[in-house]
Structures are given as C-alpha cells and as structure tokens.
Design a protein around this motif. Structure first.
Motif, PDB file in Angstrom:
ATOM      1  N   GLY A  35      -1.340   8.790 -29.210  1.00  0.00           N
ATOM      2  CA  GLY A  35      -0.821   7.526 -28.668  1.00  0.00           C
ATOM      3  C   GLY A  35       0.314   6.981 -29.514  1.00  0.00           C
ATOM      4  N   TRP A  97      -5.107   5.398 -28.552  1.00  0.00           N
ATOM      5  CA  TRP A  97      -5.988   5.283 -27.382  1.00  0.00           C
ATOM      6  C   TRP A  97      -7.353   4.767 -27.838  1.00  0.00           C
ATOM      7  CZ3 TRP A  97      -3.401   5.951 -22.965  1.00  0.00           C
ATOM      8  CH2 TRP A  97      -2.287   6.790 -22.946  1.00  0.00           C
ATOM      9  N   PRO A 105     -12.917  11.288 -19.268  1.00  0.00           N
ATOM     10  CA  PRO A 105     -11.470  11.044 -19.287  1.00  0.00           C
ATOM     11  C   PRO A 105     -10.711  11.709 -18.136  1.00  0.00           C
ATOM     12  CG  PRO A 105     -12.262  12.097 -21.334  1.00  0.00           C
ATOM     13  CD  PRO A 105     -13.335  12.234 -20.314  1.00  0.00           C
ATOM     14  N   LEU A 107      -6.809  12.168 -17.632  1.00  0.00           N
ATOM     15  CA  LEU A 107      -5.551  11.999 -18.362  1.00  0.00           C
ATOM     16  C   LEU A 107      -4.397  12.267 -17.399  1.00  0.00           C
ATOM     17  CD1 LEU A 107      -6.570  14.045 -21.546  1.00  0.00           C
ATOM     18  CD2 LEU A 107      -7.002  11.638 -21.010  1.00  0.00           C
ATOM     19  N   CYS A 188      -6.413   7.455 -18.711  1.00  0.00           N
ATOM     20  CA  CYS A 188      -5.386   7.231 -19.738  1.00  0.00           C
ATOM     21  C   CYS A 188      -4.103   7.843 -19.195  1.00  0.00           C
ATOM     22  CB  CYS A 188      -5.743   7.927 -21.042  1.00  0.00           C
ATOM     23  SG  CYS A 188      -7.153   7.188 -21.870  1.00  0.00           S
ATOM     24  N   CYS A 210      -8.852   1.541 -17.268  1.00  0.00           N
ATOM     25  CA  CYS A 210      -7.576   2.255 -17.288  1.00  0.00           C
ATOM     26  C   CYS A 210      -6.713   1.794 -18.461  1.00  0.00           C
ATOM     27  CB  CYS A 210      -6.853   1.990 -15.969  1.00  0.00           C
ATOM     28  SG  CYS A 210      -5.273   2.818 -15.833  1.00  0.00           S
ATOM     29  N   PHE A 211      -6.182   2.762 -19.195  1.00  0.00           N
ATOM     30  CA  PHE A 211      -5.293   2.485 -20.330  1.00  0.00           C
ATOM     31  C   PHE A 211      -3.970   3.206 -20.098  1.00  0.00           C
ATOM     32  CE2 PHE A 211      -9.481   1.679 -21.813  1.00  0.00           C
ATOM     33  CZ  PHE A 211      -9.370   0.679 -22.766  1.00  0.00           C
ATOM     34  N   VAL A 255      -0.215   1.483 -26.378  1.00  0.00           N
ATOM     35  CA  VAL A 255      -1.366   1.639 -25.476  1.00  0.00           C
ATOM     36  C   VAL A 255      -1.953   0.267 -25.153  1.00  0.00           C
ATOM     37  CG1 VAL A 255      -3.664   2.642 -25.217  1.00  0.00           C
ATOM     38  CG2 VAL A 255      -1.878   3.928 -26.430  1.00  0.00           C
ATOM     39  N   GLN A 257      -4.762  -1.768 -22.253  1.00  0.00           N
ATOM     40  CA  GLN A 257      -5.659  -1.684 -21.089  1.00  0.00           C
ATOM     41  C   GLN A 257      -4.931  -2.386 -19.938  1.00  0.00           C
ATOM     42  OE1 GLN A 257      -9.690  -2.808 -21.847  1.00  0.00           O
ATOM     43  NE2 GLN A 257     -10.368  -2.045 -19.858  1.00  0.00           N
TER      44      GLN A 257
END
Ligand code: FAD
Ligand code: FES
Length: 264
Positions: A35, A97, A105, A107, A188, A210-211, A255, A257
């Motif tokens: 990240g 992250w 996850p 991605l 992510c 969700c990030f 990063v 949220q």
C-alpha cells in the motif's frame, strides 16, 4: 521514511506501455509495507518542484519494484533509466492496507493501479491465504498476467480481447453471482477514480467492506504542502475543524475505507 539512492536492477516494458523497474533500495525495502509508495526524482537535475509518486509493486531481498505507464515527462525519464544507474527516491510513504483476520480478500487493480495490489497479493500468496484477483485494462496488449478463473485470477478488457468483456465490475458480479459459502468478503482496489467510485457503489449495494488506494495528485508526499486533500464523509461532530473534514492522501492514505471518504 528515508531518502535513499537506489540502483536500477532492471527496467523494461512488460506489456503495451506498462513498464516495470526493479530497484535495489535496502533501507526502503526493510521498512515498506503493501500500500505504501515512493516519491521519485526522475533525473538528477530535475527542474520541477514535484517528485513523481509510484506505488511499491513488490518487495523482496532488498529490491522493490514499481509498475508504471509513460504519461508525461517524468515517467519518460523513468523509462530511460539504465541498469546500474542511481536514482534518488524517498520512501516508504503513506499508510498500508488493513490487517485481515478471517475476511476473504477480493483484490482489484485497474491499469497501473495493479501495482499496490500485486504487493498485497504477494503477502497473501506467501501466507497461503485464498483470495481473488481482478485486473482490468482497456485491451489485451495491456495485460501481463494470465486469465485463470480456476485460480481466482480474472482479467477484464473493455474490448473483450482477453478475459471478461467489460469493466472490473463485470468480474465482481461474476464472483458474487457464483454460489459460495463465503460471507465476509473484503475488497481492496486501486485504479482510476471512475473505477474506484463504481467499486465503492458496488460495495455499498452489497454491504461489503471496501478499501481503496488513491492516486491523488500530490507534491511533497509527506504532509507539508496540503496539496492532496480528500473530502471525508461528513459526520455530525465535524464542526469547523479542517482535519475532520479533509484527510491528506499522502499521510492519512493512500489507503482509505470507502465509507470514510466522499469520492475516490
Ligand atoms: C500515491 C500514488 C501512487 C501512484 N502509483 C503509480 C503507479 O504505481 N504507477 C503509475 O504509473 N502511476 C502511479 N501514480 C501516478 C504517477 O505519479 C503519475 O502518472 C506521474 O507522476 C506522472 O508524471 P509525468 O511527469 O510523467 O507526467 P506529467 O507530464 O506531469 O503529467 C501527466 C499526468 O500524470 C498525472 N500526474 C502528474 N503528476 C502527478 C502527481 N504528482 N501525482 C499524481 N498524478 C500526477 C496527471 O494526471 C497528469 O495529467 C501514482 C500516484 C500517486 C499519488
Ligand atoms: S502531498 Fe504534500 S501534503 Fe500530501
């Protein structure tokens, strides 16, 4: 964060206008987490104020890598780096992250937004954590991964030349429309703003955590210039405090949220 003179191990085109540079940078490598990013001086006598920020795409044995597209003068200079040349970088910068416990996850990388996603994926792969990876691109020649749905790796292209035709949302829908016992997905993602906003909406519709890693324009990269402010979702006690209304992408992020921020 340190200012380090890194050596270029290799630097070549891995797909149509997608480049990868591997840099020997022991200090930054020792501290970096998925990240985070580095801020690059593309050439020694760079006449511009702003360095060029790039996400760390991998980190192994004192070497970090970046994956980039040539879009302007700075990245043109970066693509000219030769093996053995020395480059001035600052890093690691930004946050990381979130920790995963039992979340599953998913991605997602759009274009060069795949860089911080691949670093996170390396971590999951080395820890044996099952996950899905989606990478979106405009066309097949921009892909450097293999479409392999059985292994949880889904590629999308706008023109359908490789993988699923359409945006990464199509691949997300394919995952969510496949019967499964998994309930605790966490997304992510990194990529262009329209893609991230569409994922933010999808996550909200499906009530998924969700990030996102933002690639907001930035200058200093470590909280001095205030040039990378991000509007936060308003909360009732925000009052007039600037820092409650805005975050800085370089130190509070990249990063975030998605429910913390108004737009990606
Ligand atoms: C935290 C972060 C991580 C990033 N990671 C990657 C990555 O892994 N791979 C990658 O290819 N790109 C990444 N970027 C974007 C990258 O920094 C820009 O593409 C690069 O700075 C362009 O420089 P240039 O001199 O070639 O282009 P310029 O000629 O300066 O501009 C071309 C375009 O690039 C964008 N840009 C220029 N300067 C910046 C800047 N300082 N910050 C953000 N965008 C800028 C603008 O949209 C501009 O229109 C990241 C940006 C941020 C903020
Ligand atoms: S880039 Fe300077 S404060 Fe974020």
């Amino acid at each position: 964060m340190v200012n380090e003179v890194a050596s270029v191990i290799s630097n070549y085109e891995i797909a149509s206008n997608y480049w990868q540079a591997i840099l020997k940078a022991p200090e930054i490598s020792r501290m970096a987490k998925p990240g985070q990013f580095i801020n690059i001086l593309p050439i020694k006598n760079w006449p511009k104020m702003m360095r060029r920020p790039m996400s760390i795409a991998s980190n192994e044995h004192e070497n970090i890598s970046i994956i980039y597209k040539v879009v302007g003068e700075g990245t043109q200079y970066i693509s000219d780096w030769k093996e053995g040349s020395k480059v001035d970088i600052i890093g690691p910068l930004g946050n990381t992250w979130p920790e995963f416990n039992d979340e599953y996850p998913i991605l997602i990388g759009g274009g060069v937004g795949i860089a911080p996603i691949l670093y996170l994926q390396d971590k999951f792969s080395s820890e044996g954590i099952k996950h899905h990876l989606i990478m979106g691109a405009k066309t097949g020649s921009e892909h450097f991964l293999e479409h392999s749905p059985d292994d949880g790796l889904l590629l999308t292209t706008d023109d359908g030349t490789i993988g699923i035709k359409g945006t990464v949302i199509r691949a997300l829908e394919a995952i969510f429309h496949t019967p499964s016992d998994i309930r605790n997905y966490r997304i992510c993602a990194c990529g262009p703003s329209p893609m991230l906003n569409a994922i933010k909406q999808f996550a909200s519709d499906y009530s998924i955590e969700c990030f996102v890693a933002l690639e907001t324009m930035m200058a200093c990269g470590f909280g001095i210039c205030q040039g990378c402010s991000i509007e936060r979702e308003q909360n009732s006690d925000a009052g007039s405090s600037y820092r409650k209304k805005y975050s800085l992408a370089c130190i509070d992020g990249p990063v975030f949220q998605t429910n913390e921020i108004k737009n990606c």
